[in-house]
Design a protein around this motif. Structure first.
Motif, mmCIF file in Angstrom:
data_model
loop_
_atom_site.group_PDB
_atom_site.id
_atom_site.type_symbol
_atom_site.label_atom_id
_atom_site.label_comp_id
_atom_site.label_asym_id
_atom_site.label_seq_id
_atom_site.Cartn_x
_atom_site.Cartn_y
_atom_site.Cartn_z
ATOM 1 N N PRO A 24 -8.480 37.344 25.354
ATOM 2 C CA PRO A 24 -8.676 35.891 25.489
ATOM 3 C C PRO A 24 -9.731 35.349 24.518
ATOM 4 O O PRO A 24 -9.486 34.353 23.840
ATOM 5 C CB PRO A 24 -9.112 35.719 26.948
ATOM 6 N N GLU A 25 -10.847 36.006 24.435
ATOM 7 C CA GLU A 25 -11.905 35.534 23.539
ATOM 8 C C GLU A 25 -11.440 35.544 22.082
ATOM 9 O O GLU A 25 -11.596 34.546 21.361
ATOM 10 C CB GLU A 25 -13.165 36.393 23.685
ATOM 11 N N LYS A 26 -10.849 36.637 21.660
ATOM 12 C CA LYS A 26 -10.420 36.750 20.263
ATOM 13 C C LYS A 26 -9.347 35.725 19.896
ATOM 14 O O LYS A 26 -9.432 35.065 18.859
ATOM 15 C CB LYS A 26 -9.923 38.170 19.978
ATOM 16 N N LEU A 27 -8.324 35.590 20.738
ATOM 17 C CA LEU A 27 -7.235 34.676 20.420
ATOM 18 C C LEU A 27 -7.679 33.218 20.491
ATOM 19 O O LEU A 27 -7.333 32.415 19.623
ATOM 20 C CB LEU A 27 -6.025 34.913 21.334
ATOM 21 N N ILE A 28 -8.453 32.858 21.496
ATOM 22 C CA ILE A 28 -8.916 31.465 21.614
ATOM 23 C C ILE A 28 -9.808 31.105 20.429
ATOM 24 O O ILE A 28 -9.695 30.017 19.862
ATOM 25 C CB ILE A 28 -9.616 31.222 22.964
ATOM 26 N N LYS A 29 -10.675 32.016 20.021
ATOM 27 C CA LYS A 29 -11.519 31.743 18.856
ATOM 28 C C LYS A 29 -10.670 31.620 17.581
ATOM 29 O O LYS A 29 -10.973 30.815 16.708
ATOM 30 C CB LYS A 29 -12.600 32.809 18.694
ATOM 31 N N TYR A 30 -9.622 32.411 17.485
ATOM 32 C CA TYR A 30 -8.719 32.312 16.335
ATOM 33 C C TYR A 30 -8.005 30.957 16.322
ATOM 34 O O TYR A 30 -7.966 30.265 15.306
ATOM 35 C CB TYR A 30 -7.697 33.457 16.354
ATOM 36 N N VAL A 31 -7.448 30.565 17.464
ATOM 37 C CA VAL A 31 -6.683 29.325 17.568
ATOM 38 C C VAL A 31 -7.575 28.107 17.315
ATOM 39 O O VAL A 31 -7.171 27.165 16.635
ATOM 40 C CB VAL A 31 -5.990 29.233 18.946
ATOM 41 N N THR A 32 -8.798 28.127 17.840
ATOM 42 C CA THR A 32 -9.708 26.986 17.690
ATOM 43 C C THR A 32 -10.559 27.080 16.430
ATOM 44 O O THR A 32 -11.348 26.177 16.158
ATOM 45 C CB THR A 32 -10.646 26.883 18.905
ATOM 46 N N ARG A 33 -10.392 28.176 15.686
ATOM 47 C CA ARG A 33 -11.175 28.430 14.465
ATOM 48 C C ARG A 33 -12.675 28.330 14.768
ATOM 49 O O ARG A 33 -13.438 27.744 14.017
ATOM 50 C CB ARG A 33 -10.790 27.471 13.345
ATOM 51 N N ALA A 34 -13.078 28.914 15.907
ATOM 52 C CA ALA A 34 -14.469 28.852 16.341
ATOM 53 C C ALA A 34 -15.386 29.741 15.497
ATOM 54 O O ALA A 34 -16.593 29.588 15.548
ATOM 55 C CB ALA A 34 -14.579 29.240 17.825
ATOM 56 N N GLY A 35 -14.825 30.656 14.736
ATOM 57 C CA GLY A 35 -15.639 31.483 13.858
ATOM 58 C C GLY A 35 -16.062 30.706 12.627
ATOM 59 O O GLY A 35 -15.697 29.547 12.421
#
Length: 180
Positions: A24-35
Motif C-alpha cells: 500500500p505505501e509503495k503503490l500509493i506513493k507511486y500513484v501520487t508521486r509523493a517521492g
C-alpha cells in the motif's frame, strides 16, 4: 450520441504483484508521486473512500482497513493497480475542450468504489517514459470495507469497466462541448 473510445482501462496486476505488506505505501506513493522523483509528471491526485489530508494519512487508512479484517492463511494481494490511458483522440479532446481531468478521474474512482466497496486513490499523470499519453493510475485496496472479502476483477469485469470509463469521459466531453 456517437460512442468514442477516449482511452483504455488496463489491469496492471501481475501474478504475485502487490503481495508484500508494504505494497500500500509503495503503490500509493507511486500513484501520487509523493517521492522526490517524477513529481513533475503529477497533474492531480485524490481518493474515494478515504480522507485526503495527506498521502501518509491515506496510506494509514488503507492499512487500517486491511488490519480490521482477519484471514485464514496468506493475505495474498494487498493492493490492486489499474490504469486508464487516454487515446491520442481522448487526450486531444481533453486538451482542446479544457476538460477537468481531475473530475473525470474522481468519477472513475467513484465507479470502482461503488462497484467494489474498496478504497481508491488516483493520480493523473502527464505522458512519461512508460506511457506516452495522459493517464490515470488507480491504487485500490483489495479489502472490501463492507464484507472484509477480497477484490477480484476478471477479464469480463475489466472490459465492462473500460466501457463505463469511456462513457464517463464521453459524458464529460459532451458536457464541455454542449451549447449554452
Amino acid at each position: 450520441m456517437d460512442e468514442k473510445n477516449f482511452g483504455i482501462y488496463l489491469n496492471k496486476d501481475k501474478r504475485g504483484a502487490y503481495c508484500n505488506p508494504n505494497a500500500p505505501e509503495k503503490l500509493i506513493k507511486y500513484v501520487t508521486r509523493a517521492g522526490r522523483e517524477r513529481k513533475q509528471e503529477l497533474v492531480s491526485w485524490g481518493g474515494v473512500g478515504v480522507l485526503e489530508y495527506s498521502v501518509e494519512s491515506v496510506i494509514d487508512q488503507f492499512y487500517f482497513a486491511q488490519k480490521a479484517h482477519t484471514r485464514r492463511g496468506n493475505f495474498g494481494r494487498y493492493m490492486s493497480h489499474t490504469l486508464f490511458a487516454f487515446s491520442p483522440e481522448g487526450e486531444y479532446a481533453v486538451d482542446k475542450n479544457d476538460m477537468d481531468v481531475d473530475e473525470i478521474a474522481r468519477q472513475m474512482a467513484r465507479d470502482i468504489f461503488e462497484q467494489d466497496h474498496c478504497q481508491v486513490v488516483y493520480g493523473v499523470h502527464k505522458p512519461d517514459k512508460t506511457e506516452p499519453h495522459l493517464h490515470i493510475h488507480f491504487a485500490i485496496n483489495t479489502v472490501n470495507y463492507r464484507t472484509g472479502g477480497k477484490r477480484h476483477e476478471n477479464k469480463t469485469q475489466t472490459a465492462e469497466r473500460n466501457e463505463r470509463f469511456n462513457k464517463i469521459t464521453q459524458t464529460s466531453h459532451t458536457d464541455w462541448c454542449a451549447e449554452p
